[in-house]
Write a protein that holds these residues in place. Sequence first.
Motif, mmCIF file in Angstrom:
data_model
loop_
_atom_site.group_PDB
_atom_site.id
_atom_site.type_symbol
_atom_site.label_atom_id
_atom_site.label_comp_id
_atom_site.label_asym_id
_atom_site.label_seq_id
_atom_site.Cartn_x
_atom_site.Cartn_y
_atom_site.Cartn_z
ATOM 1 N N MET A 33 1.080 -1.564 -0.118
ATOM 2 C CA MET A 33 -0.807 0.144 -0.228
ATOM 3 C C MET A 33 0.893 1.153 -0.062
ATOM 4 N N GLY A 34 0.202 1.697 -0.365
ATOM 5 C CA GLY A 34 1.088 3.854 -0.328
ATOM 6 C C GLY A 34 0.385 4.821 -1.147
ATOM 7 N N SER A 38 4.267 6.244 -4.481
ATOM 8 C CA SER A 38 5.403 6.069 -3.949
ATOM 9 C C SER A 38 6.056 5.213 -4.493
ATOM 10 N N LYS A 40 4.980 2.619 -6.419
ATOM 11 C CA LYS A 40 4.568 1.244 -6.200
ATOM 12 C C LYS A 40 4.393 0.205 -8.230
ATOM 13 N N GLN A 205 -7.248 0.363 0.939
ATOM 14 C CA GLN A 205 -7.666 -1.071 1.819
ATOM 15 C C GLN A 205 -8.757 -1.581 1.508
ATOM 16 N N HIS A 217 2.760 -4.207 3.358
ATOM 17 C CA HIS A 217 4.011 -3.129 3.330
ATOM 18 C C HIS A 217 3.662 -1.960 2.786
ATOM 19 N N VAL A 218 3.729 -0.503 3.926
ATOM 20 C CA VAL A 218 4.019 0.598 3.671
ATOM 21 C C VAL A 218 5.122 0.937 2.693
ATOM 22 N N ALA A 233 -3.026 -2.778 7.395
ATOM 23 C CA ALA A 233 -4.399 -1.731 5.803
ATOM 24 C C ALA A 233 -4.902 -1.110 6.587
ATOM 25 N N LEU A 236 -3.823 1.730 8.360
ATOM 26 C CA LEU A 236 -3.853 2.947 7.576
ATOM 27 C C LEU A 236 -5.449 3.837 7.422
ATOM 28 N N TYR A 241 -1.758 8.638 5.504
ATOM 29 C CA TYR A 241 -0.164 8.600 5.027
ATOM 30 C C TYR A 241 0.787 9.606 5.791
#
Lengths: 250, 495, 463
Positions: A33-34, A38, A40, A205, A217-218, A233, A236, A241
């Motif tokens: 996640m991000g 970021s 991804k 999420q 993982h962030v 999750a 978050l 973030y």
Amino acid sequence: MIEIKNLHATVDGKEILKGINLTIRPGEVHAIMGPNGSGKSTLSYVLAGREGYEITKGSVEYFGQDLLAMEPEERAGAGVFLAFQYPVEIPGVANTTFLKSALNAIRKQRGEQELDAMQFLKLVREKTKALNMTDEMLKRAVNVGFSGGEKKRNETLQMAVLQPKFAILDETDSGLDIDALKIVAEGVNALRSPERAMLVITHYQRLLDYIVPDYVHVLAHGKIQRSGGKELALELEKNGYAEFGVNEAA
Amino acid sequence: MAATTETVEQVRAVTEQKYKYGFTTDIESDVAPKGLNEDTVRFISAKKEEPEWLLEWRLKAFRAWQQMEEPHHWAKLSYPPIDYQDAHYYAAPKMKARPKSLDEVDPELLKTYEKLGIPLREQEILAGVEGSEGRSPAVAVDAVFDSVSVATTFKAKLEEMGIIFCAISEAVHKCPELVQKYLGSVVPYTDNFYATLNSAVFTDGSFVYIPKGVRCPMELSTYFRINQANTGQFERTLIIADEGSYVSYLEGCTAPKRDENQLHAAVVELVALDDAQIKYSTVQNWYPGNEEGVGGIYNFVTKRGACRGKNSKISWTQVETGSAITWKYPSCILQGDNSVGEFYSVAITNNLQQADTGTKMIHIGKNTRSTIVSKGISAGRAQQTYRGLVKILPKAEGARNHTQCDSLLIGDQCGAHTVPYIESRNRTARIEHEATTAKISEDQLFYCRQRGLSEEDAVSLIVNGFCKEVLKELPMEFAVEAQKLVGISLEGSVG
Amino acid sequence: MATTTTSHGTSPGPSRAPEAAPRGFDPATARPFLEQFDRLKADLPGGSLSWVRDLRDQGRARFAQLGFPTVKNESWRYTNLRALDKLAFQPAVAAETGVRFDVLPTVRAAGTSGPRLVFVDGRFRAELSSTAGLPAGVELLNLADALTHKPDLVGEHLGRLATPDDLPLVALNTAFLADGPVLHVPQGVEVAEPVELVFVSVGSDEHPTSFHPRTLIVAEDNARVVIVEHHVGLGTGATLSNGVGEVFVGANASVHHYKVQREHTNAFHLSHTAAKVGGHGVYDNFILTTGAKLSRNEVRSTFDGEHGDIHVSGAYMVRGDQHVDTSTFIDHAVPCCTSREVYKGVIDDTARAVFQGKILVRPGAQKTDGYQQNRALLLSETAEIDAKPELEIYADDVKCSHGATAGELDDQQLFYLRARGIDKEAARGLLIGAFLAEALDEIPEEGVREAFQAYVSAWQNAR
């Protein structure tokens, strides 16, 4: 199965990935996640071998092989599958033709017999039914004129037919309403197995309610900032973030 | 050591596959002496035992040709001057007389066509294809080897329906009134440099006549093969579809690999009378020369159809992958009211090939319609031009044209050019022309490769998709072959 | 093509070089002009400067070799200049005419004034001109004066872009080169007021009159200027205006160059504009044509630096036996440039319109984006349109497209309007207006767009 060590990657001289470390074993589902920007999607493209990314440092080992040294089609043959965030349109090429060419190319790489038209059709029909797709969609050109939901279902269908070992789902939830999301998630869940690993990339999420990960993982600023179980999750979702120095006020 | 051997093997395999028709047939031939003058014309005419009127027609053409200038100034093609005296204008496999049945045909010739995948034995064809979902099973073939037609299949079966399908040299004797009436009626002997040359020295070709109201039950096909070195091939095809008839005609071509260039200057004339339809499909795969541009066929062809009758239709479909140089513009003269002209084209040029091709749609009658779909793919160091004319004359009330020209470039050393001419003199006519040029998108390539396709297969797949609109117009018998050809023609163009 | 209607190449592609005596020209037609030139040349301005004399002599020599182009010339296949040979044109003499300052056309609001140069039959008229309101450093003057008093201002640029080569009309203009507007905008200067250039054709009742105005526009780096050219006719005698313009657009400069041609129907209006655009520069050209018996606007622009932007568009409305020819050539000589062309035209009676547009993308000019559209509306049984949009592309990473249509007004639209109570003629007028408005929308300068719109309405009202 896959071991990413200190992976650095740049695009047009700008460093996007700044030292990713991640190990995934067979059967596991990892979520990344991000926030936007970021890195991804860069990570998914680098793993699939898209041109335009320069690996400046680090390594990716896949079943003991150097993944980064392989051509995109070799990776696909070895079982790496990327479900695209924006599936590409290919005018004039029927979905079935595309899928059959891909399946037989991969089977050939694996040293398996190619399927003939009848065998292939039987296989695809089974899979389409499960995904609530029509025969008509198979006849249309690859992703041309497909709605957002249809494109994502089409990606899932390809995954079901190609039976990868390691599937990367890049923002599979983007552009989907809740019903379409459920269908796609069901399709993905049906493919979960002890031999297959998945890397689910998402901003929200929501998707993880349906595809429940083993690890979360962030990713922010090109690095994995925190790792944890599926409860991360939810955290978050609540806090955003901001903790990672990212302000996403809309 | 192993690695190098392997590489050499691979290269050889690939190169051989690239032009798999490059072999030569060792056969004794009857060849005219090199050179071109009135005697050459007389020689050819005498060989064919032609009537006086035809010899006179040829001689008129030859005299006109001598006054003409080779058209070097407008097509985007460059090649050294052609020495028209340094070629044979007649070459024929030695035969005692015209064979009455296939059993009399030289086995070497039959073997050649077998190797090319062209079925000349009727039984085999029937056995091989019959039962495939009720499609019309057979293709009747006229096989032209260098300057002569060596065999025509299914003649008897077609004759039962009144269809005449034979070599044009035979038609001259069999139905002289039809030949005399229509030969040169669409492409006059003064038309252009190459067509005029053809009129003077044409050696053979196919003749088709479909009688009133008859729907030809099978695909008719001519297979052209240039074998002899230093020969030009000048075939002439004439197809007449009488009122209310229908015919689908296929044309295929190959030639051996040779280092020198060979000239092919053909003329095709089509005549469609009231309510008649002609569908003419070509897969042109003449030897294109090697990677360095040495050798290959110079393909200068005049193809034109006349929609003479009301509601008639002529449809050209071409897949052009071969030849060092292609110069051809299959055209339609839409004279009859409500007549329809179509041009579907895929042209692929790779390495040092050059193609200047397109069409002309001349709208004369009321409510005439034309469609042009041209897909050009240029790779390597090739140059390709679409050149087309849509002309609406004042009487063509309600005429319609739609043109779509798309070019795809593979690599930064090639060129793709579009030169359409649009001339309208009727306000009720509606003309739409669109053209685009782009390269294969990186996204498409990556998507295909991510799904396991090699780069070459991905290119072939994407290009086939790009050409789909045209390829679907081909009869089944040709479509599969054409798709493969698209892939093979582009080998070595990426990576 | 495979028939007798062959054409002859003088294509500006990289593969052809100009020959000594190319086909598609008629050298015999040069003679009367050459004789006139030889008589006049001693009196032409700047005659004391050797480079000016050389330039003229080169023009004369090339025109002598070529003469006027014939329809066998590929770029003239649809426009026949034979009529020029039949009219015995005499060079214009500077004569007093009844042209008054207050009747001259302008895009400016009534009661306002700004920089303006006026030329009558190709010769400068100081009493009708004004350079008021220009920023310091900007030079706006006529060529004859420049050659006499400021030769250094023009010496560097004159004749550098529009070279005779295979262009006989440029050669002819260069031989007779004498007067016309010169505009020089120095680095970084933005000219707020549009500069108006007014060309009035008067001619003579006794004999056909010819003149050869020469325009030079130089915008240095980071400069900006809007230019509006008016071409109008006052007399009734036949005139030939054979103009040549050269436009230098510096790096990051922008030149907005608009033209309206409303000459009378005895006029022959031939115009050749050559532009060169530096990196990040913008050249924006629009031509509105309603006048002249025969007119041809040839616009050739070249990119000279990356990220340039060329925009050449236009609209035309012709009737009677008018002939209008628009020929454009855009040379993508360097990578990463964008070009856009939109032309729309309305053709009535037995009038004829020609559109030839070529986009060349040279080897290595990657990331080129080229777009071209041309649409023609035929209003009568006997109107004619000939179009030849052309792409010549030698680089692969490009996006180029063109579209062309020809036809009459849409029946359904017409019916829809009439069903709502609008009478047939009004409905037609509405649709024609809407059709042309789409082209006018290409003009970003609001004042100019509105003024041009008024010319369109006036033409429609006169129908």
